[in-house]
Scaffold this active site. Structure first.
Site, PDB file in Angstrom:
ATOM      1  N   GLU A  54      -4.394   6.952  -5.556  1.00 17.65           N
ATOM      2  CA  GLU A  54      -4.456   6.169  -6.801  1.00 17.65           C
ATOM      3  C   GLU A  54      -5.626   6.626  -7.664  1.00 17.65           C
ATOM      4  OE1 GLU A  54      -4.324   2.004  -5.803  1.00 17.65           O
ATOM      5  OE2 GLU A  54      -2.310   2.169  -4.993  1.00 17.65           O
ATOM      6  N   HIS A  92      -1.305  -0.530  -9.771  1.00 18.06           N
ATOM      7  CA  HIS A  92      -1.965  -1.445  -8.820  1.00 18.06           C
ATOM      8  C   HIS A  92      -2.441  -2.694  -9.573  1.00 18.06           C
ATOM      9  CE1 HIS A  92      -3.890  -1.526  -4.601  1.00 18.06           C
ATOM     10  NE2 HIS A  92      -3.785  -2.771  -5.059  1.00 18.06           N
ATOM     11  N   ARG A 106       0.847  -1.189   0.000  1.00 21.16           N
ATOM     12  CA  ARG A 106       0.000   0.000   0.000  1.00 21.16           C
ATOM     13  C   ARG A 106       0.883   1.239   0.000  1.00 21.16           C
ATOM     14  NH1 ARG A 106      -3.389  -2.884  -1.536  1.00 21.16           N
ATOM     15  NH2 ARG A 106      -5.445  -3.313  -0.677  1.00 21.16           N
ATOM     16  N   ASP A 150       3.811  -0.612  -7.043  1.00 17.61           N
ATOM     17  CA  ASP A 150       2.532  -0.964  -7.664  1.00 17.61           C
ATOM     18  C   ASP A 150       1.401  -0.193  -6.994  1.00 17.61           C
ATOM     19  OD1 ASP A 150       0.909  -2.559  -9.431  1.00 17.61           O
ATOM     20  OD2 ASP A 150       0.295  -3.763  -7.700  1.00 17.61           O
TER      21      ASP A 150
HETATM   22  N1  LIG Z   1      -0.698  -4.825  -5.192  1.00 20.25           N
HETATM   23  C1  LIG Z   1      -1.743  -5.619  -5.077  1.00 20.25           C
HETATM   24  O1  LIG Z   1      -2.507  -5.790  -6.005  1.00 20.25           O
HETATM   25  C2  LIG Z   1      -1.982  -6.346  -3.789  1.00 20.25           C
HETATM   26  C3  LIG Z   1      -1.573  -5.815  -2.578  1.00 20.25           C
HETATM   27  N2  LIG Z   1      -1.765  -6.510  -1.427  1.00 20.25           N
HETATM   28  C4  LIG Z   1      -1.285  -5.927  -0.188  1.00 20.25           C
HETATM   29  O2  LIG Z   1      -0.242  -6.747   0.309  1.00 20.25           O
HETATM   30  C5  LIG Z   1      -0.364  -6.881   1.720  1.00 20.25           C
HETATM   31  C6  LIG Z   1       0.096  -8.271   2.141  1.00 20.25           C
HETATM   32  O3  LIG Z   1      -0.804  -9.240   1.615  1.00 20.25           O
HETATM   33  P1  LIG Z   1      -0.794 -10.758   2.163  1.00 20.25           P
HETATM   34  O4  LIG Z   1       0.579 -11.233   2.315  1.00 20.25           O
HETATM   35  O5  LIG Z   1      -1.745 -11.501   1.324  1.00 20.25           O
HETATM   36  O6  LIG Z   1      -1.434 -10.502   3.598  1.00 20.25           O
HETATM   37  P2  LIG Z   1      -1.257 -11.387   4.916  1.00 20.25           P
HETATM   38  O7  LIG Z   1      -2.364 -10.977   5.814  1.00 20.25           O
HETATM   39  O8  LIG Z   1      -1.121 -12.830   4.549  1.00 20.25           O
HETATM   40  O9  LIG Z   1       0.140 -10.905   5.527  1.00 20.25           O
HETATM   41  C7  LIG Z   1       0.294  -9.698   6.201  1.00 20.25           C
HETATM   42  C8  LIG Z   1       1.408  -9.898   7.224  1.00 20.25           C
HETATM   43  O10 LIG Z   1       1.678  -8.637   7.829  1.00 20.25           O
HETATM   44  C9  LIG Z   1       1.949  -8.868   9.189  1.00 20.25           C
HETATM   45  N3  LIG Z   1       1.795  -7.640   9.950  1.00 20.25           N
HETATM   46  C10 LIG Z   1       0.647  -7.029  10.331  1.00 20.25           C
HETATM   47  N4  LIG Z   1       0.935  -5.895  11.005  1.00 20.25           N
HETATM   48  C11 LIG Z   1       2.286  -5.799  11.046  1.00 20.25           C
HETATM   49  C12 LIG Z   1       3.175  -4.850  11.598  1.00 20.25           C
HETATM   50  N5  LIG Z   1       2.722  -3.783  12.249  1.00 20.25           N
HETATM   51  N6  LIG Z   1       4.507  -5.053  11.439  1.00 20.25           N
HETATM   52  C13 LIG Z   1       4.960  -6.156  10.795  1.00 20.25           C
HETATM   53  N7  LIG Z   1       4.158  -7.095  10.263  1.00 20.25           N
HETATM   54  C14 LIG Z   1       2.835  -6.904  10.377  1.00 20.25           C
HETATM   55  C15 LIG Z   1       0.976  -9.967   9.602  1.00 20.25           C
HETATM   56  O11 LIG Z   1       1.401 -10.623  10.787  1.00 20.25           O
HETATM   57  C16 LIG Z   1       1.034 -10.858   8.372  1.00 20.25           C
HETATM   58  O12 LIG Z   1       2.024 -11.863   8.492  1.00 20.25           O
HETATM   59  C17 LIG Z   1      -1.854  -6.649   2.022  1.00 20.25           C
HETATM   60  O13 LIG Z   1      -1.998  -5.982   3.229  1.00 20.25           O
HETATM   61  C18 LIG Z   1      -2.358  -5.825   0.874  1.00 20.25           C
HETATM   62  O14 LIG Z   1      -2.486  -4.499   1.295  1.00 20.25           O
HETATM   63  C19 LIG Z   1      -2.342  -7.751  -1.414  1.00 20.25           C
HETATM   64  C20 LIG Z   1      -2.743  -8.319  -2.572  1.00 20.25           C
HETATM   65  C21 LIG Z   1      -2.694  -7.619  -3.856  1.00 20.25           C
HETATM   66  O1  LIG Z   2      -5.882  -7.685  -2.547  1.00 19.22           O
HETATM   67  C1  LIG Z   2      -5.482  -6.531  -2.386  1.00 19.22           C
HETATM   68  O2  LIG Z   2      -5.265  -6.020  -1.285  1.00 19.22           O
HETATM   69  C2  LIG Z   2      -5.221  -5.694  -3.552  1.00 19.22           C
HETATM   70  O3  LIG Z   2      -4.618  -4.667  -3.444  1.00 19.22           O
HETATM   71  C3  LIG Z   2      -5.744  -6.124  -4.840  1.00 19.22           C
HETATM   72  O4  LIG Z   2      -6.759  -5.275  -5.108  1.00 19.22           O
HETATM   73  P1  LIG Z   2      -7.865  -5.667  -6.165  1.00 19.22           P
HETATM   74  O5  LIG Z   2      -8.627  -6.774  -5.514  1.00 19.22           O
HETATM   75  O6  LIG Z   2      -7.147  -6.108  -7.391  1.00 19.22           O
HETATM   76  O7  LIG Z   2      -8.678  -4.455  -6.317  1.00 19.22           O
END
Ligand SMILES: NC(=O)C1=CN([C@@H]2O[C@H](COP(=O)(O)OP(=O)(O)OC[C@H]3O[C@@H](n4cnc5c(N)ncnc54)[C@H](O)[C@@H]3O)[C@@H](O)[C@H]2O)C=CC1
Ligand SMILES: O=C(O)C(=O)COP(=O)(O)O
Length: 320
Positions: free
Chosen positions: A264, A283, A235, A259
């Site tokens: 955005e 994104h 983010r 990304d």
């Molecule tokens: N660019 C995109 O299209 C996408 C972006 N994302 C972003 O990527 C991030 C990660 O996604 P996932 O790995 O699937 O989520 P996840 O929930 O599996 O992993 C998040 C990790 O962050 C850790 N965490 C939470 N607060 C923390 C802190 N203060 N300090 C250190 N670690 C902390 C949690 O313990 C967890 O292990 C999401 O939060 C989302 O915002 C996710 C999917 C798509």
């Molecule tokens: O899964 C997330 O957190 C993402 O950032 C992906 O966003 P989207 O579902 O592609 O709008």
């Protein structure tokens, strides 16, 4: 049966997710824009719906309240729910569901795309060759480098698996240490400061919380290596973009691959976009055919479950 609003553009265009809803007898209403809908638009379109499948649209208290008389579930076709007021949803009895894991591999692969693009200056060299400039940019290898992974959830761990295959060693930070990683060769958990200070590449995989918001700022950037490259597919709010721009301009760090942005789409006048050592994507981390299919079906299945009176499989956590 129920009326299901879809504002997530990728889900609206996906036949499988729609088929899952229609097979359960629900009516699908799509309303997609060029980007995420703001609160006012969401308030209007959510009224009278039984469910909504949303992208990064605003799902505030006001939106949930406008839908609440009929709305039973809001499904995110992804992971991040920073634009969803989960506390208001709990108060109003609206279930919020996520699609954890469904877009993990796609985001992870983009992380390597951005890392390699910066390490080898692929976009800049591509543009030069097209202009008739045959001049090689001296790159660096990923092999032998230290990758700092902030957040070892689904995406962070997927990145670590592949980074080991590239011959990188890993310094990781998370508030919860994952058992899969604690005894893995080449992976060491450390505190956040050490990860930022010692890594050659840093990749961010944490949600936006009061603790992580602008964790990349003037103070933390000053501790990093001048050769360091930061990748942000999580983010934009994790980074103070003005401080980052200063660090990239003064040589405090070497590059940024993003990304996601604090706004955005970013303003075209955003000075980060004018930097040659910055590479950006819109994104698009989760936007692959495979990920869209998994996310759409998962979100549709959650809607079907909740509208049939069953609890969701993947509810968003509600802070105490
Ligand atoms: N660019 C995109 O299209 C996408 C972006 N994302 C972003 O990527 C991030 C990660 O996604 P996932 O790995 O699937 O989520 P996840 O929930 O599996 O992993 C998040 C990790 O962050 C850790 N965490 C939470 N607060 C923390 C802190 N203060 N300090 C250190 N670690 C902390 C949690 O313990 C967890 O292990 C999401 O939060 C989302 O915002 C996710 C999917 C798509
Ligand atoms: O899964 C997330 O957190 C993402 O950032 C992906 O966003 P989207 O579902 O592609 O709008």
């Amino acid at each position: 049966m129920g009326r299901v609003l879809i504002t997530a553009r990728s889900v609206a265009a996906n036949a499988e997710g729609r088929a899952t809803l229609e097979a359960a007898g629900h009516e699908v209403v799509t309303h997609v824009g060029d980007g995420p809908w703001p609160e006012d638009e969401m308030r209007k379109v959510v009224a009278g719906m039984d469910a909504a499948i949303v992208g990064l649209d605003a799902v505030s208290d006001a939106v949930l309240s406008a839908g609440a008389p009929t709305l039973k579930v809001v499904a995110r076709n992804g992971v991040g729910y920073n634009r969803v007021d989960v506390v208001a949803a709990a108060r109003l009895g609206v279930a919020i569901t996520l699609a954890p894991g469904a877009n993990t591999v796609s985001v992870c692969e983009l992380v390597f795309g951005l890392m390699l693009s910066l390490a080898r200056q692929i976009p800049a060299q591509d543009m030069e060759v097209r202009k008739g400039v045959w001049k090689r940019a001296l790159g660096c290898e990923l092999y032998g480098k230290t990758l700092g992974v902030i957040g070892t959830g689904n995406i962070g761990r997927e990145v670590i698996r592949r980074a080991r295959a590239f011959g990188m060693s890993i310094l990781a930070f998370d508030v919860v240490q994952h058992p899969e990683l604690t005894d893995r060769p080449g992976v060491v958990y450390a505190d956040r400061r050490k990860v930022l200070t010692e890594a050659d590449f840093v990749t961010l995989h944490v949600p936006v919380t009061p603790d992580t918001r602008e964790m990349v700022n003037a103070e933390t950037l000053a501790t990093m290596k001048p050769s360091a490259i930061i990748i942000n597919t999580a983010r934009g709010e994790l980074v103070n973009e003005a401080d980052l721009h200063h660090a990239l301009t003064t040589g405090q760090i070497a590059g940024y691959g993003a990304d996601t942005f604090s706004t955005e789409p970013p303003d075209v006048a955003n000075p980060l976009l004018a930097r040659p050592n910055v590479i950006v994507t819109p994104h698009a981390g989760a936007y692959t055919a495979e990920s869209v299919s998994r996310c759409s079906v998962m979100a549709a299945e959650e809607v079907v479950r909740v509208l049939s009176g069953r609890p969701p499989r993947c509810p968003a956590p509600v802070p105490a």
